[in-house]
Design a protein around this motif. Sequence first.
Motif, PDB file in Angstrom:
ATOM      1  N   ARG A  59      39.242   2.435  22.471  1.00 47.59           N
ATOM      2  CA  ARG A  59      40.178   1.313  22.654  1.00 47.59           C
ATOM      3  C   ARG A  59      39.696   0.389  23.765  1.00 47.59           C
ATOM      4  NH1 ARG A  59      46.307   1.040  24.976  1.00 47.59           N
ATOM      5  NH2 ARG A  59      46.837  -0.972  24.067  1.00 47.59           N
ATOM      6  N   ARG A  60      39.740  -0.906  23.476  1.00 49.55           N
ATOM      7  CA  ARG A  60      39.333  -1.942  24.422  1.00 49.55           C
ATOM      8  C   ARG A  60      40.505  -2.900  24.644  1.00 49.55           C
ATOM      9  NH1 ARG A  60      36.018  -0.792  20.445  1.00 49.55           N
ATOM     10  NH2 ARG A  60      33.785  -0.467  20.762  1.00 49.55           N
ATOM     11  N   VAL A  61      40.736  -3.268  25.892  1.00 52.81           N
ATOM     12  CA  VAL A  61      41.806  -4.213  26.230  1.00 52.81           C
ATOM     13  C   VAL A  61      41.269  -5.205  27.251  1.00 52.81           C
ATOM     14  CG1 VAL A  61      44.115  -4.500  27.229  1.00 52.81           C
ATOM     15  CG2 VAL A  61      43.616  -2.505  25.790  1.00 52.81           C
ATOM     16  N   ILE A  62      41.653  -6.463  27.108  1.00 52.54           N
ATOM     17  CA  ILE A  62      41.387  -7.465  28.143  1.00 52.54           C
ATOM     18  C   ILE A  62      42.721  -7.886  28.741  1.00 52.54           C
ATOM     19  CG2 ILE A  62      40.552  -9.796  28.638  1.00 52.54           C
ATOM     20  CD1 ILE A  62      38.420  -9.346  26.507  1.00 52.54           C
ATOM     21  N   PHE A  63      42.827  -7.743  30.053  1.00 52.78           N
ATOM     22  CA  PHE A  63      44.021  -8.143  30.787  1.00 52.78           C
ATOM     23  C   PHE A  63      43.758  -9.506  31.429  1.00 52.78           C
ATOM     24  CE2 PHE A  63      44.072  -3.481  30.848  1.00 52.78           C
ATOM     25  CZ  PHE A  63      45.366  -3.203  30.429  1.00 52.78           C
ATOM     26  N   THR A  64      44.557 -10.498  31.083  1.00 51.54           N
ATOM     27  CA  THR A  64      44.415 -11.830  31.663  1.00 51.54           C
ATOM     28  C   THR A  64      45.631 -12.118  32.534  1.00 51.54           C
ATOM     29  OG1 THR A  64      43.153 -12.566  29.733  1.00 51.54           O
ATOM     30  CG2 THR A  64      44.064 -14.271  31.166  1.00 51.54           C
ATOM     31  N   PHE A  65      45.400 -12.205  33.832  1.00 53.78           N
ATOM     32  CA  PHE A  65      46.463 -12.412  34.817  1.00 53.78           C
ATOM     33  C   PHE A  65      46.555 -13.898  35.170  1.00 53.78           C
ATOM     34  CE2 PHE A  65      45.286  -8.010  35.240  1.00 53.78           C
ATOM     35  CZ  PHE A  65      46.448  -7.347  35.607  1.00 53.78           C
ATOM     36  N   ALA A  66      47.778 -14.425  35.201  1.00 60.28           N
ATOM     37  CA  ALA A  66      47.981 -15.849  35.475  1.00 60.28           C
ATOM     38  C   ALA A  66      48.919 -16.051  36.656  1.00 60.28           C
ATOM     39  CB  ALA A  66      48.553 -16.548  34.243  1.00 60.28           C
ATOM     40  N   ALA A  67      48.610 -17.045  37.471  1.00 59.89           N
ATOM     41  CA  ALA A  67      49.489 -17.414  38.588  1.00 59.89           C
ATOM     42  C   ALA A  67      49.090 -18.788  39.103  1.00 59.89           C
ATOM     43  CB  ALA A  67      49.408 -16.381  39.718  1.00 59.89           C
ATOM     44  N   ALA A  97      43.045 -19.444  22.672  1.00 57.14           N
ATOM     45  CA  ALA A  97      42.130 -19.671  23.789  1.00 57.14           C
ATOM     46  C   ALA A  97      40.788 -18.980  23.548  1.00 57.14           C
ATOM     47  CB  ALA A  97      42.754 -19.164  25.090  1.00 57.14           C
ATOM     48  N   ALA A  98      39.811 -19.330  24.371  1.00 55.30           N
ATOM     49  CA  ALA A  98      38.473 -18.741  24.237  1.00 55.30           C
ATOM     50  C   ALA A  98      38.525 -17.222  24.358  1.00 55.30           C
ATOM     51  CB  ALA A  98      37.552 -19.331  25.297  1.00 55.30           C
ATOM     52  N   VAL A  99      39.334 -16.704  25.289  1.00 53.09           N
ATOM     53  CA  VAL A  99      39.379 -15.256  25.455  1.00 53.09           C
ATOM     54  C   VAL A  99      39.911 -14.571  24.202  1.00 53.09           C
ATOM     55  CG1 VAL A  99      41.693 -15.174  26.527  1.00 53.09           C
ATOM     56  CG2 VAL A  99      40.013 -13.381  27.021  1.00 53.09           C
ATOM     57  N   ASN A 100      40.845 -15.199  23.506  1.00 47.60           N
ATOM     58  CA  ASN A 100      41.366 -14.610  22.272  1.00 47.60           C
ATOM     59  C   ASN A 100      40.285 -14.536  21.204  1.00 47.60           C
ATOM     60  OD1 ASN A 100      43.813 -16.632  23.340  1.00 47.60           O
ATOM     61  ND2 ASN A 100      44.478 -14.546  22.890  1.00 47.60           N
ATOM     62  N   GLY A 173      38.603  -5.277  30.265  1.00 41.96           N
ATOM     63  CA  GLY A 173      38.165  -6.451  31.000  1.00 41.96           C
ATOM     64  C   GLY A 173      39.326  -7.022  31.789  1.00 41.96           C
ATOM     65  N   VAL A 174      39.015  -7.643  32.914  1.00 47.22           N
ATOM     66  CA  VAL A 174      40.055  -8.208  33.778  1.00 47.22           C
ATOM     67  C   VAL A 174      39.705  -9.670  34.059  1.00 47.22           C
ATOM     68  CG1 VAL A 174      41.271  -8.028  35.978  1.00 47.22           C
ATOM     69  CG2 VAL A 174      40.511  -5.955  34.801  1.00 47.22           C
ATOM     70  N   GLY A 175      40.548 -10.580  33.526  1.00 46.07           N
ATOM     71  CA  GLY A 175      40.298 -12.002  33.673  1.00 46.07           C
ATOM     72  C   GLY A 175      41.470 -12.731  34.307  1.00 46.07           C
ATOM     73  N   ASP A 176      41.354 -14.055  34.407  1.00 50.17           N
ATOM     74  CA  ASP A 176      42.304 -14.831  35.209  1.00 50.17           C
ATOM     75  C   ASP A 176      42.636 -16.163  34.571  1.00 50.17           C
ATOM     76  OD1 ASP A 176      40.692 -17.298  36.645  1.00 50.17           O
ATOM     77  OD2 ASP A 176      39.399 -15.635  36.079  1.00 50.17           O
ATOM     78  N   MET A 177      43.750 -16.715  35.004  1.00 52.03           N
ATOM     79  CA  MET A 177      44.097 -18.109  34.757  1.00 52.03           C
ATOM     80  C   MET A 177      44.953 -18.595  35.910  1.00 52.03           C
ATOM     81  SD  MET A 177      43.938 -20.809  32.961  1.00 52.03           S
ATOM     82  CE  MET A 177      44.565 -22.284  33.766  1.00 52.03           C
ATOM     83  N   GLY A 178      44.540 -19.688  36.546  1.00 44.81           N
ATOM     84  CA  GLY A 178      45.357 -20.224  37.628  1.00 44.81           C
ATOM     85  C   GLY A 178      44.728 -21.464  38.220  1.00 44.81           C
ATOM     86  N   ILE A 179      45.375 -22.601  38.073  1.00 41.79           N
ATOM     87  CA  ILE A 179      44.845 -23.828  38.668  1.00 41.79           C
ATOM     88  C   ILE A 179      44.796 -23.653  40.190  1.00 41.79           C
ATOM     89  CG2 ILE A 179      45.257 -26.289  39.020  1.00 41.79           C
ATOM     90  CD1 ILE A 179      44.279 -25.464  36.195  1.00 41.79           C
ATOM     91  N   GLY A 318      36.243 -18.066  32.995  1.00 37.87           N
ATOM     92  CA  GLY A 318      37.247 -17.090  33.390  1.00 37.87           C
ATOM     93  C   GLY A 318      37.994 -16.568  32.183  1.00 37.87           C
ATOM     94  N   GLU A 319      39.265 -16.248  32.362  1.00 34.68           N
ATOM     95  CA  GLU A 319      40.158 -15.748  31.321  1.00 34.68           C
ATOM     96  C   GLU A 319      39.847 -14.313  30.884  1.00 34.68           C
ATOM     97  OE1 GLU A 319      40.672 -20.099  29.044  1.00 34.68           O
ATOM     98  OE2 GLU A 319      40.036 -18.324  27.897  1.00 34.68           O
ATOM     99  N   GLY A 320      38.639 -13.834  31.142  1.00 32.97           N
ATOM    100  CA  GLY A 320      38.162 -12.571  30.584  1.00 32.97           C
ATOM    101  C   GLY A 320      37.084 -12.784  29.541  1.00 32.97           C
ATOM    102  N   THR A 321      36.609 -14.035  29.409  1.00 38.25           N
ATOM    103  CA  THR A 321      35.633 -14.363  28.369  1.00 38.25           C
ATOM    104  C   THR A 321      34.304 -13.637  28.567  1.00 38.25           C
ATOM    105  OG1 THR A 321      35.114 -16.370  29.636  1.00 38.25           O
ATOM    106  CG2 THR A 321      36.610 -16.604  27.765  1.00 38.25           C
ATOM    107  N   GLY A 322      33.818 -13.603  29.806  1.00 42.11           N
ATOM    108  CA  GLY A 322      32.564 -12.900  30.064  1.00 42.11           C
ATOM    109  C   GLY A 322      32.676 -11.417  29.783  1.00 42.11           C
ATOM    110  N   ALA A 323      33.821 -10.841  30.115  1.00 43.28           N
ATOM    111  CA  ALA A 323      34.042  -9.419  29.850  1.00 43.28           C
ATOM    112  C   ALA A 323      34.014  -9.141  28.351  1.00 43.28           C
ATOM    113  CB  ALA A 323      35.374  -8.975  30.451  1.00 43.28           C
ATOM    114  N   ALA A 324      34.617 -10.038  27.563  1.00 43.79           N
ATOM    115  CA  ALA A 324      34.634  -9.849  26.114  1.00 43.79           C
ATOM    116  C   ALA A 324      33.221  -9.843  25.545  1.00 43.79           C
ATOM    117  CB  ALA A 324      35.466 -10.954  25.455  1.00 43.79           C
ATOM    118  N   VAL A 325      32.370 -10.745  26.026  1.00 43.07           N
ATOM    119  CA  VAL A 325      30.997 -10.800  25.527  1.00 43.07           C
ATOM    120  C   VAL A 325      30.209  -9.572  25.980  1.00 43.07           C
ATOM    121  CG1 VAL A 325      28.852 -12.130  25.555  1.00 43.07           C
ATOM    122  CG2 VAL A 325      31.042 -13.321  25.443  1.00 43.07           C
ATOM    123  N   ALA A 326      30.401  -9.146  27.229  1.00 49.37           N
ATOM    124  CA  ALA A 326      29.662  -7.995  27.752  1.00 49.37           C
ATOM    125  C   ALA A 326      30.040  -6.697  27.050  1.00 49.37           C
ATOM    126  CB  ALA A 326      29.897  -7.872  29.255  1.00 49.37           C
TER     127      ALA A 326
END
Length: 352
Positions: A59-67, A97-100, A173-179, A318-326
């Motif tokens: 099982r693989r999960v990407i967590f995208t945290f936003a703030a 989004a790209a991460v999706n 994977g652990v990614g981000d979103m936040g201006i 960001g978002e977790g995109t690099g983690a998804a590719v890796a």
Amino acid sequence: MTELNRLLESIHPVSVELRDAARRRIDHLTKPIGSLGKLESNAARLVQVFGTTDLRIRRRVIFTFAADHGVAEVAGVSLYPRSVTGQMVLNFLTGGAAVNVLARQAHAEVRVIDAGTLTPIGDPRLIQKRIGPGTRNFLNECAMTREEAVRCLEWGADVFFEEYRNAPIDMAGVGDMGIGNSTSAAAVLCALSGRPAQEVAGRGTGLDDKGLSRKVSVIDESLKQRRPNPADAVDVLAKVGGFEIGEMAGCFLGGASRRCAMLVDGFISTAAAALAIRLRPGVQDYLFFSHQSAEQGHARALQDLKATPILDLEMRLGEGTGAAVAMHVLDCAVAMYRDMATFESAGVDTAT
């Protein structure tokens, strides 16, 4: 003992004996020793992380945290308004989004967490771990209280634990979103490393030279005013961090405590990883640095952590995109380890 201390104590060293056992198996596969390079070393590391030579990823999960970030109020540090954070959260939730897109290719689920967006988002698909409506502007005051910083770490670990209880996770994977979060991440990395902002801060979403100069001066002045203690990761997080950065650090800690392979995404994710490592150095054994971001300070941050990225594709989203590719690369490492024939089983002569 506090919840955070219990979390830190639950992270155990990986086994050198298992690493050596994995290397012996890899060296007996039908190839010259070392000829598959980092696929071999990553397979051995995965054996250490999972605590078994029966290597498999289910099982693989990407967590995208936003703030949101109070420092984004400062004119010139970001090209985009803070409203974009919440808008992108909705994009994640609807799968656009790209991460999706990249997560689907990696057969990974995406979980989106509201760690502290400016405006609450009432969507049942969103994991609610809001610390507040964005951090305070750390140019003028601390980004958050120490109590809020500790809560970030604990709640970030809870995100992992709650998802893990649904079904065990082998790779996350652990990614981000936040201006504004590249400003906060740069400040965190400067505080931990002692580097000046000019070496760490980058263009983020596309700042010109004037904007980058403004960003550097804001970070330098903030560090001078806030004086975060580099030996105390919680203090650094409280003074110049972000709610999502703190929860990402907690997620790394939580995943490591459950022997999950944790993929660090890019620049912001690396700042969170650096906080986790400062809190519990042994957590780095469970971290795989997905890629080297095009953000100028990322190479220096990786150097400071003595971390080797899996990829360098000039990504900086960001978002977790690099983690998804890796994840694809780590899947190849597992396939090599599990499915290749040995010299003995294939009837191939070994080197003399």
